[in-house]
Design a protein around this motif. Structure first.
Motif, PDB file in Angstrom:
ATOM      1  N   ASN A 537       6.858   8.213  -3.752  1.00  0.00           N
ATOM      2  CA  ASN A 537       5.682   8.171  -4.607  1.00  0.00           C
ATOM      3  C   ASN A 537       6.039   7.637  -5.980  1.00  0.00           C
ATOM      4  O   ASN A 537       7.055   8.028  -6.558  1.00  0.00           O
ATOM      5  N   VAL A 538       5.202   6.751  -6.496  1.00  0.00           N
ATOM      6  CA  VAL A 538       5.279   6.322  -7.891  1.00  0.00           C
ATOM      7  C   VAL A 538       3.864   6.485  -8.434  1.00  0.00           C
ATOM      8  O   VAL A 538       2.983   5.671  -8.128  1.00  0.00           O
ATOM      9  N   GLN A 539       3.650   7.577  -9.179  1.00  0.00           N
ATOM     10  CA  GLN A 539       2.295   7.974  -9.571  1.00  0.00           C
ATOM     11  C   GLN A 539       1.449   8.108  -8.296  1.00  0.00           C
ATOM     12  O   GLN A 539       1.841   8.834  -7.391  1.00  0.00           O
ATOM     13  N   LYS A 568      19.120   2.004 -19.111  1.00  0.00           N
ATOM     14  CA  LYS A 568      19.379   3.325 -18.555  1.00  0.00           C
ATOM     15  C   LYS A 568      20.445   3.233 -17.469  1.00  0.00           C
ATOM     16  O   LYS A 568      20.377   2.354 -16.592  1.00  0.00           O
ATOM     17  N   VAL A 569      21.410   4.151 -17.520  1.00  0.00           N
ATOM     18  CA  VAL A 569      22.477   4.196 -16.509  1.00  0.00           C
ATOM     19  C   VAL A 569      22.739   5.647 -16.141  1.00  0.00           C
ATOM     20  O   VAL A 569      22.287   6.576 -16.833  1.00  0.00           O
ATOM     21  N   MET A 570      23.463   5.837 -15.053  1.00  0.00           N
ATOM     22  CA  MET A 570      23.854   7.185 -14.640  1.00  0.00           C
ATOM     23  C   MET A 570      25.268   7.152 -14.096  1.00  0.00           C
ATOM     24  O   MET A 570      25.784   6.089 -13.685  1.00  0.00           O
ATOM     25  N   ASP A 571      25.898   8.292 -14.099  1.00  0.00           N
ATOM     26  CA  ASP A 571      27.243   8.438 -13.545  1.00  0.00           C
ATOM     27  C   ASP A 571      27.094   8.850 -12.083  1.00  0.00           C
ATOM     28  O   ASP A 571      26.648   9.952 -11.775  1.00  0.00           O
ATOM     29  N   PHE A 572      27.450   7.925 -11.193  1.00  0.00           N
ATOM     30  CA  PHE A 572      27.366   8.231  -9.764  1.00  0.00           C
ATOM     31  C   PHE A 572      28.778   8.275  -9.191  1.00  0.00           C
ATOM     32  O   PHE A 572      29.403   7.245  -8.963  1.00  0.00           O
ATOM     33  N   ARG A 573      29.293   9.492  -9.067  1.00  0.00           N
ATOM     34  CA  ARG A 573      30.639   9.714  -8.517  1.00  0.00           C
ATOM     35  C   ARG A 573      31.689   8.905  -9.261  1.00  0.00           C
ATOM     36  O   ARG A 573      32.506   8.197  -8.651  1.00  0.00           O
ATOM     37  N   GLY A 574      31.626   8.980 -10.582  1.00  0.00           N
ATOM     38  CA  GLY A 574      32.638   8.340 -11.406  1.00  0.00           C
ATOM     39  C   GLY A 574      32.388   6.879 -11.685  1.00  0.00           C
ATOM     40  O   GLY A 574      33.189   6.222 -12.350  1.00  0.00           O
ATOM     41  N   LYS A 575      31.271   6.352 -11.182  1.00  0.00           N
ATOM     42  CA  LYS A 575      30.955   4.947 -11.409  1.00  0.00           C
ATOM     43  C   LYS A 575      29.621   4.852 -12.141  1.00  0.00           C
ATOM     44  O   LYS A 575      28.644   5.501 -11.750  1.00  0.00           O
ATOM     45  N   ILE A 576      29.578   4.077 -13.193  1.00  0.00           N
ATOM     46  CA  ILE A 576      28.352   3.907 -13.962  1.00  0.00           C
ATOM     47  C   ILE A 576      27.477   2.854 -13.286  1.00  0.00           C
ATOM     48  O   ILE A 576      27.907   1.709 -13.088  1.00  0.00           O
ATOM     49  N   ILE A 577      26.262   3.254 -12.919  1.00  0.00           N
ATOM     50  CA  ILE A 577      25.343   2.310 -12.271  1.00  0.00           C
ATOM     51  C   ILE A 577      24.037   2.266 -13.053  1.00  0.00           C
ATOM     52  O   ILE A 577      23.611   3.262 -13.651  1.00  0.00           O
ATOM     53  N   PRO A 578      23.358   1.110 -13.056  1.00  0.00           N
ATOM     54  CA  PRO A 578      22.095   0.994 -13.802  1.00  0.00           C
ATOM     55  C   PRO A 578      20.954   1.728 -13.098  1.00  0.00           C
ATOM     56  O   PRO A 578      20.968   1.910 -11.875  1.00  0.00           O
ATOM     57  N   LEU A 579      19.957   2.143 -13.883  1.00  0.00           N
ATOM     58  CA  LEU A 579      18.758   2.789 -13.361  1.00  0.00           C
ATOM     59  C   LEU A 579      17.559   1.882 -13.619  1.00  0.00           C
ATOM     60  O   LEU A 579      17.428   1.300 -14.698  1.00  0.00           O
ATOM     61  N   ILE A 580      16.701   1.762 -12.614  1.00  0.00           N
ATOM     62  CA  ILE A 580      15.500   0.941 -12.745  1.00  0.00           C
ATOM     63  C   ILE A 580      14.293   1.787 -12.383  1.00  0.00           C
ATOM     64  O   ILE A 580      14.262   2.406 -11.312  1.00  0.00           O
ATOM     65  N   SER A 581      13.305   1.820 -13.247  1.00  0.00           N
ATOM     66  CA  SER A 581      12.071   2.569 -12.990  1.00  0.00           C
ATOM     67  C   SER A 581      11.091   1.680 -12.232  1.00  0.00           C
ATOM     68  O   SER A 581      10.691   0.625 -12.723  1.00  0.00           O
ATOM     69  N   LEU A 582      10.717   2.112 -11.024  1.00  0.00           N
ATOM     70  CA  LEU A 582       9.757   1.333 -10.251  1.00  0.00           C
ATOM     71  C   LEU A 582       8.389   1.313 -10.934  1.00  0.00           C
ATOM     72  O   LEU A 582       7.624   0.359 -10.778  1.00  0.00           O
ATOM     73  N   GLN A 583       8.092   2.356 -11.682  1.00  0.00           N
ATOM     74  CA  GLN A 583       6.820   2.388 -12.404  1.00  0.00           C
ATOM     75  C   GLN A 583       6.758   1.254 -13.423  1.00  0.00           C
ATOM     76  O   GLN A 583       5.727   0.594 -13.572  1.00  0.00           O
ATOM     77  N   GLU A 584       7.883   0.992 -14.094  1.00  0.00           N
ATOM     78  CA  GLU A 584       7.911  -0.088 -15.078  1.00  0.00           C
ATOM     79  C   GLU A 584       7.942  -1.459 -14.398  1.00  0.00           C
ATOM     80  O   GLU A 584       7.275  -2.397 -14.838  1.00  0.00           O
ATOM     81  N   VAL A 585       8.737  -1.569 -13.313  1.00  0.00           N
ATOM     82  CA  VAL A 585       8.863  -2.854 -12.613  1.00  0.00           C
ATOM     83  C   VAL A 585       7.510  -3.322 -12.092  1.00  0.00           C
ATOM     84  O   VAL A 585       7.128  -4.493 -12.236  1.00  0.00           O
ATOM     85  N   PHE A 586       6.751  -2.400 -11.477  1.00  0.00           N
ATOM     86  CA  PHE A 586       5.480  -2.772 -10.858  1.00  0.00           C
ATOM     87  C   PHE A 586       4.269  -2.433 -11.729  1.00  0.00           C
ATOM     88  O   PHE A 586       3.130  -2.551 -11.269  1.00  0.00           O
ATOM     89  N   ASP A 587       4.550  -2.017 -12.967  1.00  0.00           N
ATOM     90  CA  ASP A 587       3.486  -1.758 -13.941  1.00  0.00           C
ATOM     91  C   ASP A 587       2.421  -0.815 -13.372  1.00  0.00           C
ATOM     92  O   ASP A 587       1.219  -1.100 -13.396  1.00  0.00           O
TER      93      ASP A 587
END
Length: 661
Positions: A537-539, A568-587
C-alpha cells in the motif's frame, strides 16, 4: 492449387529441415568422410525441394535441386568434401533461410539465386561456369547415342518398312520445377505417333529426376520431323526441341555398354527406413491458440482472486472449501499451460555455431564453440526476444574477447579459443552465460573511457569494484575499440542488450580476469505472463512488486533513517543502501495519516546493487496476471505493466530495475 491453407505447415516443416541441414553441415565439416551425414542433408534438401515445388516457390526448389546434385556426387564418392563445399553449402542455406523468412512475413519467397546455382553447377561438373556452358552446347549438338544389338535391329527393320528414325533432344526451361513430370508428358505426346526405343538418361533416371535440363531419345515414327517438334513444344516448360534424322552410321553395336550402370544406386529415403512407423504422441498446435488459451486462463486467475477475497469475507465453510479446491486445480492448470508455452533455448542456440564459424573465418581466428544446457526451457515470449542480445554478446566475445592465434600462442594459450554458451535453471529464473577464454576486459581502459564520457569521476572511481567498472561497457555509445569494423566498434549493441534484457525483467552481470577471459551472465524470469508479487500500500494505492527482485522486507524505525548527499539511506547488514519513497516517485497524494514511527521497506536487488523501497504497508504475496499498459502508455517510468486484483481494482506493477541506483 490453393496453397494458402498449407503455408503454416510448410513454414514449420521448412524450419525443421533448414535447422537439420545447418546442424548436419557443421557436423560434416568435422567428419568429412562420414557419408551418412551427407545422406541426412540430402534427405532434408530433397524434402524441402518437393515441398517448395508443390507450393510453387520456384527459387527454393531450384536451389535445393542443385544442392541435391552436389550432395549426390559426394555420397557416390565422385566429389570430396572440402572447405569450398562447406562454404557454398552454408551460402545456399543462408539464401534458403532468407526465402523461407520472406514467406513467413507474407512475401513470395523470391530471390535471385542464379549465381549460387551457377557455382553449384560448377562444383557438380568440376569445371568453371563458362566451361560448363560450353560443354552443354557440345552435348546439344553432338550427343552420340549408342544402341545395343536389339535396338539396332529395330532401327534397320523400321527403315525397311518406310519409317523415319529421329534423334530428338529436348531442353527444359531453367526454372522447370517438376522435370520428371515434363519428361513423362513428352513421352506421352510421342506415344500416339511412334515408338521411343531408347532414351538418355534412361527412363528410370528420368523418373528420378537424375538429369539436368536436357534429355535425348531415339524415336521411330511415320510422322514428319515438324509434326514431332510441334507435339513436343506443346508441352509446357519445354524451352527447345531439336529433331534430326538418326542414321546410326557412327553408332557401333555396343551390347549394353551404355546401360552398364552401378546397381547400387541410392534408394529412395522413404523406402530405406526400416521398421514400422511409431505412432506420434505429439501434435502441432498453433502458438496463437496457446496464447489465446493463456489469455482465457488469465481471466480465471483474476476471478480466482476475487473468489478468494469473497470467501474470506463470508462465513461459509463450504464456499471456502470449494474456493480452496478451485485454487489448487487452477494452480495445476496454470503450471500445465505455462509448461506448454515453454520451449528449449536450443531454438535460439542452434543459429550460433554457423555464426561463430563465419565470424572466426572473417577475423582469421580459431574458435571452438561449446553449447551446454540447450535443452533448458524458457517461455516462448522470452525466447522470441532473447536472440538478438545473445548475437551481440557472442559477436563481442569473438571480436574483442578471443585473441588471434599468434597472440594466444605468445601468451602460452592454445591457438584455438574457447567460447562457451551455457543455460541452466535456478529457482524461478533461467541463467544464460557467454564465457570465453580470451584476454579479458581491460579494466583501466574501460575506466578511462567512462571518465571521458562523464559516466563517473576520478574521485568516485576509487571506490568502484571491478564488477561496477565492467558495467560501464553496457552504457549507450560506449566502446573501447580502436578501429570500427563490420563486427563491432561503433559503440552500439551492448546498451541495447542491457535495455532488452531489463525489459524482459532480467539483468546482466559481467565477470572478467585479465588474460583469462570474461563471462556475461544473463538472468531471466521463467515466464512473463503470471508473476508472483508482493502487494504493498502507498496511501490508497496498491502496487505489486515482483518477488524475483525482492531480497526481504524490513520495518525500519524513523530514527534509523540517515542522510548522505541529501539522499535518504539506511544501514542494511553493514552496507549503506539508498531509500526511495514510492509516494514521492509516483506523486501519490496524501489521503490518510500514517504512523511515522515505523517505515515499511522492501529491499530490492539488481546484481550487486540494492535499494530500499519505502511503502506504507505490506498486504501480502499474490500471483497476478501481467497486462500491458497499451500503445498509449509506453515507457512509463518504473512501471512494467498492470494487473486486475480480486476486488476489480487495477494495480500497477513496479519495475524495480528502474528504481535501483
Amino acid at each position: 492449387m490453393d496453397t494458402d491453407q498449407y503455408i503454416e505447415v510448410f513454414l514449420d516443416e521448412s524450419s525443421e529441415h533448414l535447422q537439420a541441414i545447418n546442424d548436419h553441415i557443421l557436423n560434416l565439416e568435422k567428419n568429412p568422410e562420414d557419408l551418412t551425414i551427407v545422406s541426412e542433408i540430402f534427405r532434408s534438401a530433397h524434402t524441402l525441394k518437393g515441398m517448395s515445388a508443390t507450393m510453387e516457390f520456384k527459387d527454393i526448389a531450384s536451389l535445393t535441386h542443385k544442392m541435391e546434385n552436389v550432395l549426390d556426387k559426394i555420397r557416390n564418392s565422385e566429389l570430396e568434401v572440402n572447405e569450398e563445399v562447406i562454404d557454398i553449402s552454408f551460402l545456399a542455406l543462408e539464401s534458403l533461410e532468407e526465402m523461407v523468412g520472406s514467406i513467413s512475413e507474407g512475401g513470395n519467397g523470391k530471390k535471385d539465386v542464379t549465381d549460387l546455382v551457377a557455382r553449384l553447377e560448377q562444383m557438380e561438373n568440376g569445371t568453371t561456369h563458362v566451361d560448363s556452358l560450353k560443354d552443354k552446347e557440345t552435348i546439344n549438338s553432338n550427343t552420340n547415342i549408342k544402341l545395343d544389338e536389339y535396338q539396332t535391329t529395330v532401327v534397320s527393320q523400321a527403315k525397311e518398312q518406310g519409317f523415319h528414325t529421329y534423334h530428338v533432344t529436348v531442353t527444359l526451361s531453367e526454372d522447370c520445377m517438376l522435370k520428371a513430370a515434363r519428361a513423362y508428358m513428352v513421352f506421352e505426346a510421342l506415344e500416339g505417333v511412334g515408338e521411343v526405343i531408347k532414351s538418355v538418361p534412361t527412363v528410370e533416371e528420368l523418373e528420378a529426376e537424375e538429369f539436368e535440363q536436357q534429355f535425348s531419345l531415339i524415336l521411330v515414327s511415320e510422322e514428319s520431323s515438324v509434326e514431332i517438334k510441334n507435339r513436343i513444344q506443346n508441352v509446357s516448360e519445354v524451352r527447345e526441341v531439336d529433331v534430326s534424322n538418326f542414321t546410326g552410321e557412327d553408332n557401333k553395336v555396343n551390347c549394353g555398354d551404355e546401360d552398364k550402370k552401378n546397381v547400387d544406386q541410392p534408394q529412395d529415403e522413404s523406402k530405406s527406413t526400416s521398421g514400422k512407423t511409431a505412432s506420434s504422441k505429439t501434435i502441432r498446435v498453433n502458438s496463437e491458440r496457446i496464447d489465446y488459451l493463456m489469455n482465457l486462463f488469465e481471466e480465471v486467475v483474476i476471478d480466482r482472486g476475487r473468489l478468494e477475497d469473497i470467501s474470506k469475507e463470508t462465513d461459509n465453510q463450504e464456499l471456502k472449501d470449494t474456493v480452496e479446491h478451485i485454487a489448487r486445480v487452477s494452480e495445476d492448470m496454470q503450471n500445465l499451460i505455462l509448461t506448454m508455452r515453454m520451449v528449449p533455448v536450443e531454438q535460439v542456440f542452434n543459429r550460433f555455431p554457423r555464426m561463430v564459424r563465419g565470424l572466426a573465418k572473417d577475423l582469421d581466428k580459431k574458435i571452438d564453440l561449446e553449447i551446454i544446457g540447450a535443452e533448458t526451457e524458457l517461455d516462448r515470449t522470452v525466447i522470441d526476444e532473447i536472440g538478438d542480445p545473445l548475437v551481440h554478446l557472442i559477436r563481442n566475445s569473438v571480436d574483442h574477447g578471443i585473441e588471434s592465434p599468434n597472440k594466444r600462442k605468445e601468451s602460452g594459450k592454445p591457438e584455438e579459443g574457447r567460447l562457451t554458451l551455457r543455460a541452466y535453471h535456478s529457482g524461478n529464473h533461467v541463467f544464460i552465460e557467454i564465457e570465453d577464454d580470451g584476454g579479458g576486459i581491460n579494466r583501466d581502459k574501460v575506466l578511462s573511457k567512462a571518465i571521458d564520457n562523464e559516466l563517473t569521476t576520478a574521485e568516485r572511481s576509487t571506490n568502484l569494484k571491478d564488477e561496477d567498472i565492467y558495467q560501464f561497457i553496457l552504457s549507450s555509445g560506449f566502446s573501447t575499440a580502436d578501429n570500427v569494423s563490420d563486427i563491432s566498434g561503433r559503440g552500439v549493441g551492448l546498451d541495447v542488450v542491457r535495455m532488452k534484457i531489463e525489459s524482459l525483467g532480467g539483468n546482466i552481470t559481467i565477470e572478467s580476469e585479465a588474460g583469462q577471459g570474461s563471462k556475461f551472465s544473463i538472468q531471466l524470469p521463467l515466464t512473463l505472463s503470471i508473476l508472483s508479487t508482493l502487494l504493498v500500500n502507498v496511501q490508497s494505492e496498491t502496487y505489486a512488486i515482483p518477488l524475483s527482485s525482492i531480497m526481504e522486507t524490513v520495518l525500519l524505525q524513523e530514527d534509523k533513517i540517515m542522510y548522505s548527499h541529501k539522499q535518504k539511506v539506511m544501514d542494511f547488514r553493514g552496507k549503506i543502501i539508498p531509500l526511495i519513497s514510492l509516494q514521492e516517485v509516483f506523486d501519490v497524494q496524501d489521503k490518510q495519516e500514517l504512523d511515522d514511527k515505523y517505515y515499511s521497506i522492501v529491499i530490492v536487488k539488481k546484481g550487486e546493487k540494492m535499494t530500499g523501497l519505502m511503502v506504507d504497508s505490506f498486504i501480502g504475496q499474490k500471483e497476478v496476471v501481467l497486462k500491458s499498459l497499451g500503445n498509449y502508455l509506453q515507457n512509463v517510468y518504473a512501471i512494467s505493466g498492470a494487473t486486475i486484483l480480486g476486488d476489480g481494482k487495477v494495480s500497477l506493477i513496479i519495475d524495480p530495475n528502474a528504481l535501483i541506483k
